[in-house]
Design a protein around this motif. Structure first.
Motif, PDB file in Angstrom:
ATOM      1  N   SER A 240       0.869  -1.183   0.000  1.00 46.65           N
ATOM      2  CA  SER A 240       0.000   0.000   0.000  1.00 46.65           C
ATOM      3  C   SER A 240       0.897   1.221   0.000  1.00 46.65           C
ATOM      4  CB  SER A 240      -0.940   0.008   1.215  1.00 46.65           C
ATOM      5  OG  SER A 240      -0.205  -0.111   2.423  1.00 46.65           O
ATOM      6  N   SER A 241       0.599   2.175  -0.860  1.00 51.50           N
ATOM      7  CA  SER A 241       1.458   3.349  -1.004  1.00 51.50           C
ATOM      8  C   SER A 241       1.333   4.260   0.216  1.00 51.50           C
ATOM      9  CB  SER A 241       1.103   4.114  -2.277  1.00 51.50           C
ATOM     10  OG  SER A 241      -0.253   4.518  -2.238  1.00 51.50           O
ATOM     11  N   PHE A 242       2.364   5.075   0.405  1.00 53.40           N
ATOM     12  CA  PHE A 242       2.374   6.075   1.466  1.00 53.40           C
ATOM     13  C   PHE A 242       2.316   7.457   0.816  1.00 53.40           C
ATOM     14  CE2 PHE A 242       4.758   9.165   4.025  1.00 53.40           C
ATOM     15  CZ  PHE A 242       4.079   9.079   5.235  1.00 53.40           C
ATOM     16  N   VAL A 243       1.416   8.307   1.285  1.00 48.62           N
ATOM     17  CA  VAL A 243       1.255   9.642   0.709  1.00 48.62           C
ATOM     18  C   VAL A 243       2.059  10.639   1.532  1.00 48.62           C
ATOM     19  CG1 VAL A 243      -0.356  11.461   0.082  1.00 48.62           C
ATOM     20  CG2 VAL A 243      -1.032   9.068  -0.181  1.00 48.62           C
ATOM     21  N   TRP A 244       3.099  11.201   0.909  1.00 48.83           N
ATOM     22  CA  TRP A 244       3.928  12.199   1.582  1.00 48.83           C
ATOM     23  C   TRP A 244       3.326  13.580   1.361  1.00 48.83           C
ATOM     24  CZ3 TRP A 244       8.409  15.326  -0.537  1.00 48.83           C
ATOM     25  CH2 TRP A 244       9.054  16.032   0.499  1.00 48.83           C
ATOM     26  N   ASP A 245       3.254  14.367   2.460  1.00 45.76           N
ATOM     27  CA  ASP A 245       2.625  15.685   2.384  1.00 45.76           C
ATOM     28  C   ASP A 245       3.564  16.778   1.891  1.00 45.76           C
ATOM     29  OD1 ASP A 245       4.298  16.101   4.552  1.00 45.76           O
ATOM     30  OD2 ASP A 245       2.687  16.197   6.050  1.00 45.76           O
TER      31      ASP A 245
END
Length: 375
Positions: A240-245
């Motif tokens: 599952s991808s990680f969303v960087w802010d």
């Protein structure tokens, strides 16, 4: 001298399910009297970037009144793609596998198009020094000295930005394997997981200062690294991808276990970064520990993998009709179409609201009330 132009009767279809390079050759043949053949052939290369077909999704859908609806087109077999979403005015809503509408009180229309994706990698850390393979005090993602290990590595927002990491989804993590020492042809991990978390810190402020992280990858059983993998990046495609802010530091956590300790050791490259690594290891499981760990400067070099948007295909319109619309339903909205408005002025001004009848029956009478508070 002179030249002629020839146009194909049927254009060549170069659509492909991935970026494809076509090598094209033209030549002259059966030309009477032509004795110099060296200049009778020309070649060229054409790169056809993957362009998705129109998305496969029902053009008309229904949604219960006052509820949201998630729209998910079918993927085009085997291709790396996502979808770009638009509102009824063709204003972009974002790029994602699915789109969830706001709660709907009126029929609405959305548009969706497929976009091709290509992988790109951003490297943080350029050091060429390797960890000592037999050390228990030098963290490394593939260290085999102890049966169990948990390590965290912190990469600051400034480092990520300088390396080219873009705000958005991170889809893979890679570590550089320098060499597998000893006589073993491979090393087998019985469990290997990766977790990622966002942090406001730029370093671990104390030993034992574990940062919360969410698991994004599991080896799902045995995971082997071979001697033949030396001098390459070992890439882990995330479950599952990680969303960087774009503003937070990223903490990467590794938990691993071995069936037994290996005399052969794995060396990975690192860049010395004070207090940006945290490690704990032992003869019993340590992954559940949240207050253990020793700070270190042995932070491994890493590559963050992301998708880059390329060609966009034709869009498809999706019309959403509502079910269960009540007979009588009044709604109030500011004239500019939003629910909440802030107003600041040194002079008087008119603020307008509109009453809407969203029900199926005529709305003949109603009361409009207002309150002004705070002044």
């Amino acid at each position: 001298g002179g030249s002629l132009s020839h146009t194909f009767t049927q254009p060549l279809n170069m659509h492909a399910m991935s970026d494809t390079t076509y090598r094209i050759r033209f030549w002259i043949d059966a030309c009477t009297g032509d004795v110099v053949r060296a200049n009778d052939t020309v070649t060229a290369e054409a790169v056809s970037l993957y362009t998705p077909l129109q998305p496969a999704i029902a053009a008309t859908q229904t949604c219960a009144y006052g509820q949201a609806l998630t729209l998910t087109p079918a993927l085009e077999g085997g291709a790396a793609q996502s979808f770009r979403w638009y509102d009824s005015g063709m204003n972009e809503l974002g790029i994602a596998r699915s789109y969830t509408t706001p709660n709907l009180y009126l029929p609405d229309t959305f548009y969706v198009s497929g976009v091709g994706l290509s992988d790109f990698y951003s490297r943080v850390g350029s050091g060429t020094t390797t960890n000592v393979a037999t050390s228990t005090t030098q963290p490394s993602p593939y260290n085999t000295v102890r049966r169990y290990a948990k390590e965290q590595y912190l990469y600051t927002a400034a480092e990520l930005t300088a390396a080219g990491v873009q705000p958005g989804e991170i889809t893979s993590l890679s570590f550089y394997l320098d060499t597998l020492t000893g006589t073993s042809a491979s090393v087998q991990f019985t469990d290997f997981t990766l977790s990622i978390g966002a942090s406001t810190q730029t370093e671990f402020t104390a030993s034992g200062n574990n940062w919360a992280a969410t698991q994004v990858y599991s080896s799902s059983g045995d995971f082997a690294i071979r001697k033949a993998d030396s001098k390459t990046w070992i890439t882990h495609t995330l479950d599952s991808s990680f969303v960087w802010d774009g503003v937070s530091s990223i903490v990467v956590q590794i938990c691993r276990s071995l069936s037994s300790v290996y005399s052969s050791g794995l060396r990975t490259t690192y860049t010395s970064s004070a207090n940006r690594a945290l490690y704990t290891n032992g003869t019993t499981a340590v992954c559940s520990q949240t207050s253990a760990g020793t700070r270190s400067s042995y932070r491994p070099n890493i590559r963050f993998g992301q998708h880059q948007v390329q060609c966009e295909g034709a869009s498809r319109r999706v019309v959403i009709a509502l079910t269960g619309v009540p007979a009588y339903e009044a709604a109030l909205q500011w004239q500019n179409g939003i629910d909440t408005v802030s107003f600041t002025s040194c002079a008087g001004a008119q603020v307008s609201a509109k009453v809407m009848n969203l029900g199926t029956e005529p709305l003949e009478t109603y009361q409009l009330q207002y309150r002004i508070a705070g002044g």
